[in-house]
Design a protein around this motif. Structure first.
Motif, PDB file in Angstrom:
ATOM      1  N   GLY A 136     -55.209 -49.209  72.080  1.00  8.50           N
ATOM      2  CA  GLY A 136     -55.928 -49.527  73.327  1.00  8.50           C
ATOM      3  C   GLY A 136     -56.362 -50.884  73.478  1.00  8.50           C
ATOM      4  N   GLN A 137     -55.567 -51.729  72.763  1.00  5.27           N
ATOM      5  CA  GLN A 137     -55.761 -53.332  72.794  1.00  5.27           C
ATOM      6  C   GLN A 137     -54.718 -53.987  73.542  1.00  5.27           C
ATOM      7  OE1 GLN A 137     -57.056 -54.602  69.203  1.00  5.27           O
ATOM      8  NE2 GLN A 137     -58.967 -53.319  68.945  1.00  5.27           N
ATOM      9  N   ILE A 138     -54.916 -55.499  74.002  1.00  4.88           N
ATOM     10  CA  ILE A 138     -54.154 -56.278  74.396  1.00  4.88           C
ATOM     11  C   ILE A 138     -53.524 -56.796  73.284  1.00  4.88           C
ATOM     12  CG2 ILE A 138     -53.303 -58.163  75.854  1.00  4.88           C
ATOM     13  CD1 ILE A 138     -54.168 -55.890  77.271  1.00  4.88           C
ATOM     14  N   VAL A 139     -52.090 -56.861  73.099  1.00  6.62           N
ATOM     15  CA  VAL A 139     -51.569 -57.378  71.882  1.00  6.62           C
ATOM     16  C   VAL A 139     -50.644 -58.722  72.414  1.00  6.62           C
ATOM     17  CG1 VAL A 139     -51.550 -55.418  70.581  1.00  6.62           C
ATOM     18  CG2 VAL A 139     -49.534 -55.828  71.885  1.00  6.62           C
ATOM     19  N   ALA A 140     -50.502 -59.593  71.622  1.00  3.08           N
ATOM     20  CA  ALA A 140     -49.539 -60.583  71.809  1.00  3.08           C
ATOM     21  C   ALA A 140     -48.194 -60.321  71.189  1.00  3.08           C
ATOM     22  CB  ALA A 140     -49.985 -61.822  71.157  1.00  3.08           C
ATOM     23  N   LEU A 141     -46.960 -60.433  72.190  1.00  2.07           N
ATOM     24  CA  LEU A 141     -45.656 -60.095  71.837  1.00  2.07           C
ATOM     25  C   LEU A 141     -44.889 -61.180  70.962  1.00  2.07           C
ATOM     26  CD1 LEU A 141     -45.059 -58.259  75.004  1.00  2.07           C
ATOM     27  CD2 LEU A 141     -45.794 -57.314  72.747  1.00  2.07           C
ATOM     28  N   ASP A 142     -45.523 -62.365  70.627  1.00  5.54           N
ATOM     29  CA  ASP A 142     -44.771 -63.504  70.239  1.00  5.54           C
ATOM     30  C   ASP A 142     -44.918 -63.464  68.720  1.00  5.54           C
ATOM     31  OD1 ASP A 142     -47.349 -64.073  69.978  1.00  5.54           O
ATOM     32  OD2 ASP A 142     -47.024 -66.215  70.491  1.00  5.54           O
ATOM     33  N   GLN A 143     -45.088 -62.211  68.063  1.00  5.28           N
ATOM     34  CA  GLN A 143     -45.264 -62.041  66.735  1.00  5.28           C
ATOM     35  C   GLN A 143     -44.282 -60.723  66.138  1.00  5.28           C
ATOM     36  OE1 GLN A 143     -49.082 -60.548  65.749  1.00  5.28           O
ATOM     37  NE2 GLN A 143     -49.125 -59.455  67.627  1.00  5.28           N
ATOM     38  N   THR A 144     -44.257 -60.296  65.054  1.00  6.08           N
ATOM     39  CA  THR A 144     -43.324 -59.365  64.573  1.00  6.08           C
ATOM     40  C   THR A 144     -44.121 -58.068  64.936  1.00  6.08           C
ATOM     41  OG1 THR A 144     -43.891 -59.283  62.307  1.00  6.08           O
ATOM     42  CG2 THR A 144     -42.064 -60.689  62.879  1.00  6.08           C
ATOM     43  N   GLN A 145     -43.467 -56.876  65.022  1.00  7.87           N
ATOM     44  CA  GLN A 145     -44.215 -55.714  65.020  1.00  7.87           C
ATOM     45  C   GLN A 145     -44.972 -55.304  63.921  1.00  7.87           C
ATOM     46  OE1 GLN A 145     -43.656 -52.481  63.437  1.00  7.87           O
ATOM     47  NE2 GLN A 145     -45.316 -51.446  64.690  1.00  7.87           N
ATOM     48  N   ARG A 146     -44.702 -55.785  62.581  1.00  5.05           N
ATOM     49  CA  ARG A 146     -45.322 -55.609  61.450  1.00  5.05           C
ATOM     50  C   ARG A 146     -46.731 -56.277  61.459  1.00  5.05           C
ATOM     51  NH1 ARG A 146     -42.090 -56.509  56.124  1.00  5.05           N
ATOM     52  NH2 ARG A 146     -40.869 -54.959  56.999  1.00  5.05           N
ATOM     53  N   GLU A 147     -46.483 -57.800  62.046  1.00  2.00           N
ATOM     54  CA  GLU A 147     -47.862 -58.366  61.967  1.00  2.00           C
ATOM     55  C   GLU A 147     -48.817 -57.809  63.070  1.00  2.00           C
ATOM     56  OE1 GLU A 147     -45.908 -62.911  61.125  1.00  2.00           O
ATOM     57  OE2 GLU A 147     -45.661 -62.168  63.428  1.00  2.00           O
ATOM     58  N   CYS A 148     -48.383 -57.325  64.067  1.00  2.26           N
ATOM     59  CA  CYS A 148     -49.047 -56.791  65.183  1.00  2.26           C
ATOM     60  C   CYS A 148     -49.955 -55.501  64.492  1.00  2.26           C
ATOM     61  CB  CYS A 148     -48.218 -56.494  66.323  1.00  2.26           C
ATOM     62  SG  CYS A 148     -49.356 -55.740  67.633  1.00  2.26           S
ATOM     63  N   ALA A 149     -48.952 -54.572  63.762  1.00  2.00           N
ATOM     64  CA  ALA A 149     -49.638 -53.390  63.228  1.00  2.00           C
ATOM     65  C   ALA A 149     -50.550 -53.859  62.300  1.00  2.00           C
ATOM     66  CB  ALA A 149     -48.698 -52.699  62.531  1.00  2.00           C
ATOM     67  N   ARG A 150     -50.330 -54.733  61.423  1.00  2.00           N
ATOM     68  CA  ARG A 150     -51.434 -55.118  60.499  1.00  2.00           C
ATOM     69  C   ARG A 150     -52.696 -55.771  61.320  1.00  2.00           C
ATOM     70  NH1 ARG A 150     -48.057 -57.905  57.183  1.00  2.00           N
ATOM     71  NH2 ARG A 150     -48.326 -59.905  58.495  1.00  2.00           N
ATOM     72  N   GLU A 151     -52.443 -56.555  62.164  1.00  3.82           N
ATOM     73  CA  GLU A 151     -53.627 -56.966  62.925  1.00  3.82           C
ATOM     74  C   GLU A 151     -54.393 -55.817  63.608  1.00  3.82           C
ATOM     75  OE1 GLU A 151     -54.250 -59.945  66.742  1.00  3.82           O
ATOM     76  OE2 GLU A 151     -52.557 -60.058  65.578  1.00  3.82           O
ATOM     77  N   HIS A 152     -53.819 -54.876  63.980  1.00  2.00           N
ATOM     78  CA  HIS A 152     -54.370 -53.870  64.830  1.00  2.00           C
ATOM     79  C   HIS A 152     -54.781 -52.558  64.107  1.00  2.00           C
ATOM     80  CE1 HIS A 152     -54.739 -56.311  68.369  1.00  2.00           C
ATOM     81  NE2 HIS A 152     -53.562 -56.443  68.172  1.00  2.00           N
ATOM     82  N   GLN A 153     -54.606 -52.624  62.812  1.00  2.00           N
ATOM     83  CA  GLN A 153     -54.717 -51.472  61.902  1.00  2.00           C
ATOM     84  C   GLN A 153     -53.936 -50.230  62.330  1.00  2.00           C
ATOM     85  OE1 GLN A 153     -57.692 -53.035  63.036  1.00  2.00           O
ATOM     86  NE2 GLN A 153     -57.342 -54.560  61.315  1.00  2.00           N
ATOM     87  N   CYS A 154     -52.693 -50.407  62.575  1.00  2.00           N
ATOM     88  CA  CYS A 154     -51.762 -49.089  63.078  1.00  2.00           C
ATOM     89  C   CYS A 154     -51.419 -48.575  61.775  1.00  2.00           C
ATOM     90  CB  CYS A 154     -50.627 -49.554  63.860  1.00  2.00           C
ATOM     91  SG  CYS A 154     -51.157 -50.032  65.443  1.00  2.00           S
ATOM     92  N   GLU A 155     -51.321 -47.380  61.846  1.00  2.00           N
ATOM     93  CA  GLU A 155     -50.696 -46.409  60.686  1.00  2.00           C
ATOM     94  C   GLU A 155     -49.223 -46.704  60.420  1.00  2.00           C
ATOM     95  OE1 GLU A 155     -52.583 -44.641  58.211  1.00  2.00           O
ATOM     96  OE2 GLU A 155     -54.346 -45.469  59.519  1.00  2.00           O
ATOM     97  N   SER A 156     -48.717 -46.761  59.434  1.00  4.99           N
ATOM     98  CA  SER A 156     -47.345 -47.001  59.244  1.00  4.99           C
ATOM     99  C   SER A 156     -46.242 -45.664  59.758  1.00  4.99           C
ATOM    100  CB  SER A 156     -47.001 -47.203  57.687  1.00  4.99           C
ATOM    101  OG  SER A 156     -47.141 -46.020  57.103  1.00  4.99           O
ATOM    102  N   ASN A 157     -47.017 -44.660  59.849  1.00  4.21           N
ATOM    103  CA  ASN A 157     -46.126 -43.481  60.314  1.00  4.21           C
ATOM    104  C   ASN A 157     -46.264 -43.354  61.921  1.00  4.21           C
ATOM    105  OD1 ASN A 157     -48.877 -42.796  60.840  1.00  4.21           O
ATOM    106  ND2 ASN A 157     -48.789 -40.677  59.719  1.00  4.21           N
ATOM    107  N   VAL A 158     -46.858 -44.334  62.751  1.00  2.00           N
ATOM    108  CA  VAL A 158     -46.839 -44.204  64.139  1.00  2.00           C
ATOM    109  C   VAL A 158     -45.933 -45.195  64.622  1.00  2.00           C
ATOM    110  CG1 VAL A 158     -48.396 -44.878  66.141  1.00  2.00           C
ATOM    111  CG2 VAL A 158     -49.485 -43.860  64.064  1.00  2.00           C
ATOM    112  N   GLU A 159     -45.023 -44.397  65.458  1.00  2.09           N
ATOM    113  CA  GLU A 159     -43.710 -45.370  66.062  1.00  2.09           C
ATOM    114  C   GLU A 159     -44.479 -46.108  67.214  1.00  2.09           C
ATOM    115  OE1 GLU A 159     -39.956 -44.658  68.619  1.00  2.09           O
ATOM    116  OE2 GLU A 159     -40.312 -42.877  67.138  1.00  2.09           O
TER     117      GLU A 159
END
Length: 62
Positions: free
Chosen positions: A13-36
């Motif tokens: 539910g946030q705006i994310v910067a796409l000039d990073q890896t998906q892993r970095e974004c997931a860590r920054e936004h506390q996304c669960e590893s099982n969420v696609e």
């Protein structure tokens, strides 16, 4: 000035910067590893914080 590409993420539910890896974004936004990630195809895929061998970049077409 360089403007990073951004997109609204329906998962966090946030705006994310796409000039990073998906892993970095997931860590920054506390996304669960099982969420696609619905934005997976938009991320750079290259982690510029680590040194990459030239051969591995050539294999990826860079």
């Amino acid at each position: 000035m360089f403007d990073s590409p951004i997109e609204s993420c329906p998962v966090c539910g946030q705006i994310v910067a796409l000039d990073q890896t998906q892993r970095e974004c997931a860590r920054e936004h506390q996304c669960e590893s099982n969420v696609e990630c619905p934005l997976q195809k938009y991320f750079t895929g290259l982690d510029f914080s680590t040194a990459l061998a030239k051969d591995s970049l050539r294999e990826k077409g860079y």
